[in-house]
Design a protein around this motif. Structure first.
Motif, PDB file in Angstrom:
ATOM      1  N   UNK A  80      55.323  27.015  22.283  1.00  0.00           N
ATOM      2  CA  UNK A  80      56.354  25.955  22.015  1.00  0.00           C
ATOM      3  C   UNK A  80      56.396  24.804  22.776  1.00  0.00           C
ATOM      4  N   UNK A  81      56.758  23.514  22.264  1.00  0.00           N
ATOM      5  CA  UNK A  81      56.447  22.588  22.851  1.00  0.00           C
ATOM      6  C   UNK A  81      57.840  21.521  22.710  1.00  0.00           C
ATOM      7  N   UNK A  82      58.413  20.841  23.745  1.00  0.00           N
ATOM      8  CA  UNK A  82      59.480  20.138  23.747  1.00  0.00           C
ATOM      9  C   UNK A  82      59.204  18.681  24.369  1.00  0.00           C
ATOM     10  N   UNK A  86      61.721  19.864  19.679  1.00  0.00           N
ATOM     11  CA  UNK A  86      61.243  21.145  19.699  1.00  0.00           C
ATOM     12  C   UNK A  86      60.369  21.841  18.547  1.00  0.00           C
ATOM     13  N   UNK A  87      59.170  22.266  18.617  1.00  0.00           N
ATOM     14  CA  UNK A  87      58.484  22.922  17.802  1.00  0.00           C
ATOM     15  C   UNK A  87      58.061  24.347  18.258  1.00  0.00           C
ATOM     16  N   UNK A  88      58.087  25.414  17.399  1.00  0.00           N
ATOM     17  CA  UNK A  88      57.490  26.685  17.899  1.00  0.00           C
ATOM     18  C   UNK A  88      56.303  27.121  16.700  1.00  0.00           C
ATOM     19  N   UNK A  89      55.389  27.415  17.376  1.00  0.00           N
ATOM     20  CA  UNK A  89      54.106  27.780  16.537  1.00  0.00           C
ATOM     21  C   UNK A  89      53.782  29.511  16.960  1.00  0.00           C
ATOM     22  N   UNK A  90      53.807  30.368  15.799  1.00  0.00           N
ATOM     23  CA  UNK A  90      53.304  31.725  15.870  1.00  0.00           C
ATOM     24  C   UNK A  90      51.988  31.889  15.464  1.00  0.00           C
ATOM     25  N   UNK A  91      51.064  32.235  16.236  1.00  0.00           N
ATOM     26  CA  UNK A  91      49.645  32.130  15.766  1.00  0.00           C
ATOM     27  C   UNK A  91      49.096  33.631  16.313  1.00  0.00           C
ATOM     28  N   UNK A  92      47.543  34.116  15.875  1.00  0.00           N
ATOM     29  CA  UNK A  92      47.120  35.137  16.360  1.00  0.00           C
ATOM     30  C   UNK A  92      46.336  34.822  17.739  1.00  0.00           C
ATOM     31  N   UNK A  93      46.528  36.019  18.581  1.00  0.00           N
ATOM     32  CA  UNK A  93      45.929  35.852  19.750  1.00  0.00           C
ATOM     33  C   UNK A  93      44.325  35.710  19.433  1.00  0.00           C
ATOM     34  N   UNK A  94      43.551  35.125  20.321  1.00  0.00           N
ATOM     35  CA  UNK A  94      42.085  35.118  20.259  1.00  0.00           C
ATOM     36  C   UNK A  94      41.375  36.630  20.478  1.00  0.00           C
ATOM     37  N   UNK A  96      57.586  38.790  19.417  1.00  0.00           N
ATOM     38  CA  UNK A  96      56.323  38.306  19.922  1.00  0.00           C
ATOM     39  C   UNK A  96      56.571  37.769  21.113  1.00  0.00           C
ATOM     40  N   UNK A  97      55.504  37.973  22.068  1.00  0.00           N
ATOM     41  CA  UNK A  97      55.218  37.354  23.359  1.00  0.00           C
ATOM     42  C   UNK A  97      55.060  36.181  23.304  1.00  0.00           C
ATOM     43  N   UNK A  98      56.044  35.457  24.098  1.00  0.00           N
ATOM     44  CA  UNK A  98      55.876  33.973  24.397  1.00  0.00           C
ATOM     45  C   UNK A  98      54.539  33.613  25.287  1.00  0.00           C
ATOM     46  N   UNK A  99      53.710  32.825  24.899  1.00  0.00           N
ATOM     47  CA  UNK A  99      52.398  32.440  25.783  1.00  0.00           C
ATOM     48  C   UNK A  99      53.009  31.242  26.574  1.00  0.00           C
ATOM     49  N   UNK A 100      53.048  30.146  25.836  1.00  0.00           N
ATOM     50  CA  UNK A 100      53.349  28.807  26.680  1.00  0.00           C
ATOM     51  C   UNK A 100      54.678  28.311  26.063  1.00  0.00           C
ATOM     52  N   UNK A 101      55.124  27.455  26.796  1.00  0.00           N
ATOM     53  CA  UNK A 101      56.546  26.650  26.546  1.00  0.00           C
ATOM     54  C   UNK A 101      56.209  25.389  27.309  1.00  0.00           C
ATOM     55  N   UNK A 102      56.176  24.305  26.809  1.00  0.00           N
ATOM     56  CA  UNK A 102      55.594  23.216  27.522  1.00  0.00           C
ATOM     57  C   UNK A 102      56.836  22.206  27.218  1.00  0.00           C
ATOM     58  N   UNK A 103      57.304  21.519  28.340  1.00  0.00           N
ATOM     59  CA  UNK A 103      58.194  20.417  28.463  1.00  0.00           C
ATOM     60  C   UNK A 103      57.252  19.136  28.609  1.00  0.00           C
ATOM     61  N   UNK A 104      57.321  18.093  27.782  1.00  0.00           N
ATOM     62  CA  UNK A 104      56.876  16.780  28.211  1.00  0.00           C
ATOM     63  C   UNK A 104      58.009  15.907  28.460  1.00  0.00           C
TER      64      UNK A 104
END
Length: 836
Positions: A411-413, A355-363, A441-449
């Motif tokens: 985030x991606x897991x 699991x990794x989490x990235x916090x970044x600016x919105x476009x 901060x608002x969560x945009x995407x949380x992806x599970x592979x």
């Protein structure tokens, strides 16, 4: 009449003004006199011509020349031969100041000669100062301060300051600057060169800076940048974008009010090839116990710093054969501290493996107005616009941002099933961890592979609340949705977008997929309790996807094929298992009459199968029209199998299911009651008649008994054929039944030998009816529409499993469909005669 006279007067005035404007300026004579010993040289020369123009000359003593040089102690009078000399000529006024042989003229620098006596040409004032190596020179800029720009950029007003320092016999470019910035002072050692460029139309008549004497700075230069409020500054290393001088040191001093916070971010940098020492940046931060703090260029740079601080760039001894290039461009952002900057959040990923989490600016797009930065700080000091938290550790973060809605999280897991033996029926929840939901901060995407071994294991997605598929007819209105797509490399398969509040109870997928929880509104935290999806690893099946649907009695259920915008992928089969509750009737309706698919290879089919009676309807989607609305009283399957479609003729289907209460005709009830009563009366009549006849027979005379001594008079016991009962043993299971054991005398030929019969093998029934979708038909020729009943075997279909409790599978080598090889079981209720 008065109005006409006024108009004529205005017109005459315009003509006069136009005539004055068009007076040949080149006809005006200019005189430049330079005092002896001033060290000033004036050079008038041709500039870079952008467009072809008529020749223009400088007229000096009736001589037409293209260049005039006026030295200290000389006086020159000249004119121009054209009306617009500013389009042809430029002027350079250079003054050399030698501080090695005498005292330096420190203080405010004047423009000499004054701009009032100079012709209106693009002009550059140059001051070149030479001093001892132990002497420091400081340029002080009065308001407005300077703003550094990259080489090639232009200043809005055309006024630029090009500053260089001396390093032995070499001039090093410190930078090019415009007005309205933060740079207030530049300190150099051994010498400097300052060039002030003014366009011909600019009225400026002061230099705007002064020179002061300072002690040795023991480095190439020091640039001071002063912030009086919120703002930003972009600065570059010497000689940027070329290489920074070898083994040199350059320092920036930042003056920041104590109530503000500063953050540094590197915009562009590169390394040189070092033989000795190491390139680095050093910070002197007030209150730090480890001053100076040393960072590599690729490190995250400090942020959220209060008050003044220094930043220094240190070069190294470079490889003579391949020196490389050391350069740096960075930004300093100063802004007010926010409430969140003093709050620390802990994100625990120590138990996570993937699991990794990235916090970044919105476009976003910003205008020219200053916009405070948004930074994420790790351990409250290392701040950057982007931050990625890796698994296996605990992270403490804070935010330096005026508006946290400018940031979002992704985030991606990864959940993998590597051993199919140990994965079967295991379940894993797909939920966003609480440590991530607690962040402001608002969560945009949380992806599970979700990864499984190929052709070994499939997956089932079971939601906590039944899902609705997003369609144009019924879009999702929740704050989040699940996006389900294939994760197989090279496969373009998107199952759709799903949100809570629908009728889909389960989604089964054949192989690797990605499930992405995407939020659409800030109130996701209030609805976070509705998110909940579980993935289970199940035995492998061949279809790409199976949807289990139980329609709602109050609304339509809209369903559509995967890849709606691009069409169902070639040779893909998808099924919907639609349950019809007791007492309801389901109406299946398609949105269009024909699919419009054109197959290059193969055939596209749709199969509708009743799960109770197993009656099937098969439609060729390429040739036939889609069925009219149909009614189903029991659960049924919808299977769609695609061919290899031609480009632009893809297969996509939208259909919906509605439920209505099942109604029973009153006439049918009355007929059933009357018929049942008549049958009951008829049965009672037969019983009475039978009893009367029996009574008459028993009254004919006494019965005569004859004794037979060879007969056993004991009551024969009724032997049970199966002592334990059929449900307690396997006596009803026959692996092989040979016809020769029962009908052997019928299988003899004329020669007395036995004909070898074919053998049927019993297979026990597996599962309940309706567990598996109908198999798609093979691509063979068939009538356009087949309506099959339970008694008629389907044409060109794989044999279906029987639903009777005893099933005999026919061997593959031969056709035995015309022979009945089933052996009836012995009646267990018939008494067995005792052996004599």
């Amino acid at each position: 009449m008065a109005g006409l006279n006024c108009g004529v007067a205005v017109a005459l005035l315009g003509v006069l003004l136009l005539g004055v404007e068009r007076l040949p300026r080149g006809a005006e004579a200019f005189e430049i006199a330079l005092p002896r010993g001033s060290g000033i040289t004036v050079l008038i020369k041709l500039g870079a011509l952008t467009v072809p123009v008529k020749p223009c000359y400088v007229v000096v003593s009736k001589r037409h020349v293209t260049m005039v040089s006026i030295k200290s102690g000389e006086t020159t009078v000249f004119t121009f031969s054209c009306q617009n000399p500013e389009n042809h000529f430029v002027m350079e006024i250079e003054k050399k100041i030698d501080c090695t042989s005498g005292p330096c003229p420190f203080g405010e620098v004047q423009l000499q000669p004054p701009t009032s006596v100079l012709p209106a040409l693009n002009r550059t004032f140059i001051w070149e100062v030479t001093a001892h190596k132990s002497i420091g020179l400081e340029l002080q800029f009065s308001a407005p301060r300077l703003r550094q720009i990259a080489p090639g950029d232009r200043c809005p007003d055309g006024v630029t300051h090009a500053i260089s320092g001396r390093l032995d016999a070499t001039m090093v470019r410190i930078g090019t600057f415009c007005s309205n910035g933060t740079v207030s002072r530049i300190k150099m050692q051994e010498g400097m060169k300052m060039a002030l460029h003014l366009p011909w139309f600019h009225p400026r008549n002061v230099s705007g800076f002064s020179i002061a004497n300072r002690s040795s700075i023991k480095r190439l230069c020091i640039i001071e940048s002063v912030f009086e409020g919120e703002g930003s500054a972009t600065l570059m290393s010497a000689n940027y974008p070329e290489g920074f001088p070898e083994d040199e040191l350059m320092t920036w001093q930042f003056v920041v009010p104590p109530h503000l916070r500063a953050s540094v971010s590197f915009l562009n940098f590169s390394h040189s090839n070092c033989e000795r020492k190491e390139e680095r940046v050093e910070y002197y931060i007030p209150g730090s116990a480890t001053n100076p703090e040393v960072f590599k260029l690729e490190d995250k740079q400090p942020g959220n710093m209060a008050g003044n601080f220094n930043l220094s760039l240190q070069g190294c001894d470079q490889d003579a054969q391949s020196p490389g290039i050391l350069r740096l461009q960075f930004q300093v952002l100063v802004q007010h501290p926010q409430n969140e900057s003093n709050k620390v959040y802990e994100v625990d990923l120590s138990n996570e493996r993937a699991l990794s989490l990235t916090i970044e600016p919105r476009p976003a797009r910003h205008g020219r107005k200053f916009v405070p930065g948004c930074f994420v700080c790790l351990e409250s000091r290392t701040c950057s616009a982007n931050l990625t938290l890796t698994p296996g550790s605990k992270h403490k973060i804070s935010f330096l941002c005026d508006d946290l809605t400018r940031l979002w999280m992704n985030a991606e897991n990864t959940i993998s099933c590597r051993d199919h033996w140990s994965c079967h029926w295991k379940s894993y929840p797909l939920q966003v961890p609480g440590d991530i939901l607690q962040l402001p901060v608002q969560l945009h995407d949380f992806s599970w592979k979700l990864l499984v071994p190929k052709d070994r294991v499939s997956m089932a997605l079971v939601p906590a609340q039944k899902l609705q598929q997003h369609t144009h007819e019924r879009p999702c209105g929740t704050s989040f949705s699940y996006l389900v797509a294939s994760a197989v490399p090279g496969q373009d398969l998107y199952f759709g977008s799903f949100c809570p509040g629908g009728s889909i109870e389960q989604i089964q997928v054949k192989q690797n997929i990605s499930v992405t929880l995407r939020t659409f509104a800030p109130n996701f935290r209030q609805e976070a309790s509705r998110q909940g999806l579980t993935v289970s690893f199940i035995p492998h099946f061949k279809e790409e996807g199976i949807f289990t649907v139980t329609p709602d009695t109050k609304s339509k259920v809209y369903l559509r094929t995967p890849n709606w915008d691009r069409g169902l992928p070639a040779l893909t089969s998808v099924s919907w298992n639609i349950s019809v509750p007791t007492g309801q009737v389901a109406c299946l309706t398609f949105s269009k009459e024909r699919t419009g698919v054109v197959c290059q290879t193969g055939r596209a089919f749709m199969v509708l199968q009743e799960q109770r009676t197993r009656v099937e309807e098969i439609f060729s989607l390429e040739e036939e029209a889609l069925p009219k609305p149909s009614f189903h009283h029991h659960s049924f399957w919808v299977n769609i199998s695609n061919c290899s479609p031609a480009s632009g003729k893809q297969l996509d289907l939208l259909f919906w299911v509605t439920l209505t209460p099942r109604t029973v005709d009153l006439t049918v009830i009355v007929i059933a009651v009357v018929g049942g009563g008549a049958f009951l009366l008829f049965g009672l009549g037969l019983i009475i008649c039978f009893m009367r006849k029996k009574k008459k027979k028993t009254n004919k005379g006494p019965a005569v008994g004859v004794y037979n001594g060879n007969v056993n008079t004991k009551m024969p016991g009724q032997l049970k054929k199966f002592q334990k009962g059929r449900k307690d043993n396997d006596s009803h299971v026959y692996a092989v039944i040979e016809d020769t054991m029962v009908y052997g005398h019928l299988l003899q030929d004329s020669g007395g030998s036995f004909l070898q019969p074919e053998v049927d093998t019993y297979r026990p029934f597996q599962g309940t009816m309706g567990d598996c979708p109908p198999s798609p038909p093979p691509t063979c020729s068939r009538p356009p529409t087949l309506k099959l009943t339970a008694d008629e075997p389907p044409l060109c279909l794989a044999p279906e499993s029987d639903s009777e409790p005893y099933t005999f599978s026919h061997p593959s080598n031969g056709d035995v469909s015309s022979r009945n090889t089933d052996v009836p079981l012995l009646d267990t209720q018939q008494p067995v005669e005792p052996a004599e």
